[in-house]
Design an enzyme around this catalytic site. Structure first.
Site, short mmCIF file in Angstrom:
data_model
loop_
_atom_site.label_atom_id
_atom_site.label_comp_id
_atom_site.label_asym_id
_atom_site.label_seq_id
_atom_site.Cartn_x
_atom_site.Cartn_y
_atom_site.Cartn_z
CE1 TYR A 26 0.88 0.22 6.11
CE2 TYR A 26 3.04 -0.49 6.84
CZ TYR A 26 1.85 0.14 7.09
OH TYR A 26 1.62 0.69 8.32
CG ASN A 77 -2.34 5.88 2.15
OD1 ASN A 77 -2.34 6.20 3.32
ND2 ASN A 77 -2.00 4.67 1.73
CG HIS A 83 -3.68 7.54 12.86
ND1 HIS A 83 -4.84 6.87 12.52
CD2 HIS A 83 -2.69 6.94 12.14
CE1 HIS A 83 -4.55 5.91 11.65
NE2 HIS A 83 -3.26 5.94 11.41
CG HIS A 103 -5.97 4.25 5.57
ND1 HIS A 103 -4.92 5.05 5.95
CD2 HIS A 103 -7.10 4.95 5.83
CE1 HIS A 103 -5.39 6.19 6.42
NE2 HIS A 103 -6.72 6.16 6.35
CG LEU A 104 -1.51 0.82 1.01
CD1 LEU A 104 0.00 0.86 0.98
CD2 LEU A 104 -2.06 0.46 -0.36
CB SER A 105 -2.98 -2.04 6.69
OG SER A 105 -2.93 -0.83 7.43
NE ARG A 114 -0.61 1.38 12.89
CZ ARG A 114 0.41 2.06 12.36
NH1 ARG A 114 0.18 3.07 11.55
NH2 ARG A 114 1.65 1.72 12.64
#
Length: 152
Positions: A26, A77, A83, A103-105, A114
């Site tokens: 993250y 975010n 989910h 989303h960061l990732s 996910r």
């Protein structure tokens, strides 16, 4: 007359630990620093930005409800609630405010649970995998979207 767009930035659970929690995934930047930089960017674009973070689903829902008639756009975010939360989805459908999911990732290359988002199909767009730069991209896209909408 110059229009000032009102954009609400919402961050979901565990993002208050940004920079501490799994920084290899993250990032190392604290949420307060990320938000401070976004405030600077929003000011340069002539945007009034508000920020809200909570680990509680009901507080995020209340924030979305309160944005009705007070926000022109939402950047969210939703973190783990992406989910699991049909209630967040219903909140967005209730207020009918355009939003971008961030989303960061890259949630599509992580654990299978996910992969699914309850928000993606009703979002204007989804930005994932670019770390904190995803927020800046979303802010610029929201500005572009609102500018086009007002000039129609």
């Amino acid at each position: 007359m110059v229009n000032t767009f009102r954009i609400l930035l919402i961050n979901g659970p565990n993002l208050n630990l940004l920079g501490i929690r799994e920084p290899h995934i993250y990032g190392y930047e604290a949420l307060s620093d990320v938000v401070a930089n976004l405030y600077k960017t929003s000011e340069s674009l002539g945007i009034h930005m508000d920020h809200f973070q909570s680990n509680a689903e009901h507080e995020l829902i209340e924030c979305i409800h309160k944005s009705y008639k007070n926000s022109d756009f939402i950047i969210i975010n939703p973190a783990a609630f992406t989910h699991t939360s049909i209630a967040l989805r219903d909140a967005f459908l209730s207020v009918n405010i355009a939003f971008i999911e961030v989303h960061l990732s890259n949630i599509h290359i992580r654990e299978k649970f996910r992969y699914h988002s309850y928000l993606s199909d009703i979002a204007l767009g989804v930005i994932c995998g670019f770390g904190v730069y995803g927020y800046h991209c979303a802010l610029h896209m929201a500005h572009k979207y609102l500018s086009k909408k007002i000039n129609k």
